[in-house]
Design an enzyme around this catalytic site. Structure first.
Site, short mmCIF file in Angstrom:
data_model
loop_
_atom_site.label_atom_id
_atom_site.label_comp_id
_atom_site.label_asym_id
_atom_site.label_seq_id
_atom_site.Cartn_x
_atom_site.Cartn_y
_atom_site.Cartn_z
N CYS A 94 0.84 -1.21 0.00
CA CYS A 94 0.00 0.00 0.00
C CYS A 94 0.87 1.26 0.00
CB CYS A 94 -1.00 -0.06 1.16
SG CYS A 94 -2.41 1.01 0.87
N HIS A 219 -3.25 -4.91 2.01
CA HIS A 219 -2.54 -5.05 3.28
C HIS A 219 -2.59 -6.49 3.79
CE1 HIS A 219 -2.24 -0.73 4.37
NE2 HIS A 219 -3.37 -0.62 3.70
N GLU A 221 -0.74 -7.55 5.91
CA GLU A 221 -0.39 -7.41 7.35
C GLU A 221 -1.61 -7.17 8.22
OE1 GLU A 221 0.15 -5.13 5.01
OE2 GLU A 221 0.36 -3.10 5.82
N1 GLN Z 1 -3.21 6.50 0.62
C1 GLN Z 1 -2.11 6.20 1.49
C2 GLN Z 1 -0.86 6.94 1.05
O1 GLN Z 1 -0.84 7.65 0.13
C3 GLN Z 1 -1.79 4.73 1.54
C4 GLN Z 1 -2.85 4.04 2.34
C5 GLN Z 1 -2.41 2.82 3.04
O2 GLN Z 1 -1.24 2.45 3.12
N2 GLN Z 1 -3.40 2.17 3.58
O3 GLN Z 1 0.15 6.76 1.67
#
Ligand code: GLN
EC number: 3.5.1.2
Length: 240
Positions: A94, A219, A221
């Protein structure tokens, strides 16, 4: 064999990644092939700690916060070196995927620092705001050996997708492999239609690999499922 795996512990889901890494290591250590491997799992907050690592996970969280703290801690350049010069195995989930991309869209006003390494452009917050978070059963073909075909529960929270694989004809990097897509949703920006009512068979790219770098939009995790961690560790060990 020794393998030291670090998790960047500046912000976000680092302790959750360490929990799953511990599960993955317990599993691997119980198998004959990896029973003699000495795994060390560690949080990374300084350049010295990073230098001890053979491989690194960059967790989900907030990419702007992670890169801000990394810059303050003198870690941004060492991270770039770790990923792009030393080419050590690195997995971003992410926010971690955003940081490992060469380009990002919908970035913070004024831009944001990236580590880079993946020749892709990600679209941040692709599915909308926190309230539009969702879970979706994913078919991850690369997990086939671990999975017995049980789908992986993908948790998407303000998640990015890979909106474009950039041409890297002029450099020596391996090609980008698309490892997984999320079917059945559509890029709102392109269609102007609501996601729920439309299908896009092509699907959004949610997992990529390029040489030593793995990136996933979702995720793992935040689940109890260590299959991707097991798979990733095996890939690393098999290349040593
Ligand atoms: N939108 C977040 C960012 O730009 C990422 C979101 C996340 O890791 N759940 O860092």
């Amino acid at each position: 064999m020794n393998l030291t795996v670090g998790v960047l512990a500046l912000q976000g889901g680092f302790s959750e990644h360490l929990d799953l890494l511990r599960n993955a290591v317990d599993h691997l250590s119980s198998t004959e092939v990896y029973s003699t491997t000495n795994f060390v799992l560690t949080e990374v907050r300084t350049p010295d700690q990073l230098a001890q690592c053979n491989a690194l996970i960059i967790p989900g969280g907030e990419s702007t916060a992670i890169s801000f703290v990394a810059a303050q801690s003198g870690l941004l350049e060492p991270l770039r070196d770790f990923v792009k010069v030393q080419k050590r195995p690195t997995w971003g989930t992410c926010a971690g995927l955003i940081l490992l991309s060469d380009e990002a869209n919908a970035t913070k006003k004024g831009g944001q620092e990236l580590i880079g390494g993946l020749s892709v452009r990600v679209h941040r917050n692709h599915f909308g705001r926190q309230i539009e978070s969702f879970e979706s059963d994913l078919d991850l073909p690369f997990l086939q050996s671990e999975s017995d075909l049980v789908p992986f529960s993908g948790v998407f929270i303000r998640a990015p997708v890979v909106e474009e694989v950039l041409s890297n004809n002029n450099d020596l990097r391996s090609p980008v492999e698309v490892l997984a897509k999320l079917p059945g949703r559509v890029n709102k920006m392109k269609s102007g239609l609501s996601q729920a009512n439309t299908k896009d068979d092509a699907g959004d790219i949610i997992a990529v690999r390029q040489g030593n770098i793995l990136g996933t939009s979702f995720h793992p995790e935040l689940t109890k499922d260590a299959r991707i961690h097991v798979w990733w560790l095996k890939q690393i060990l098999n290349q040593q």
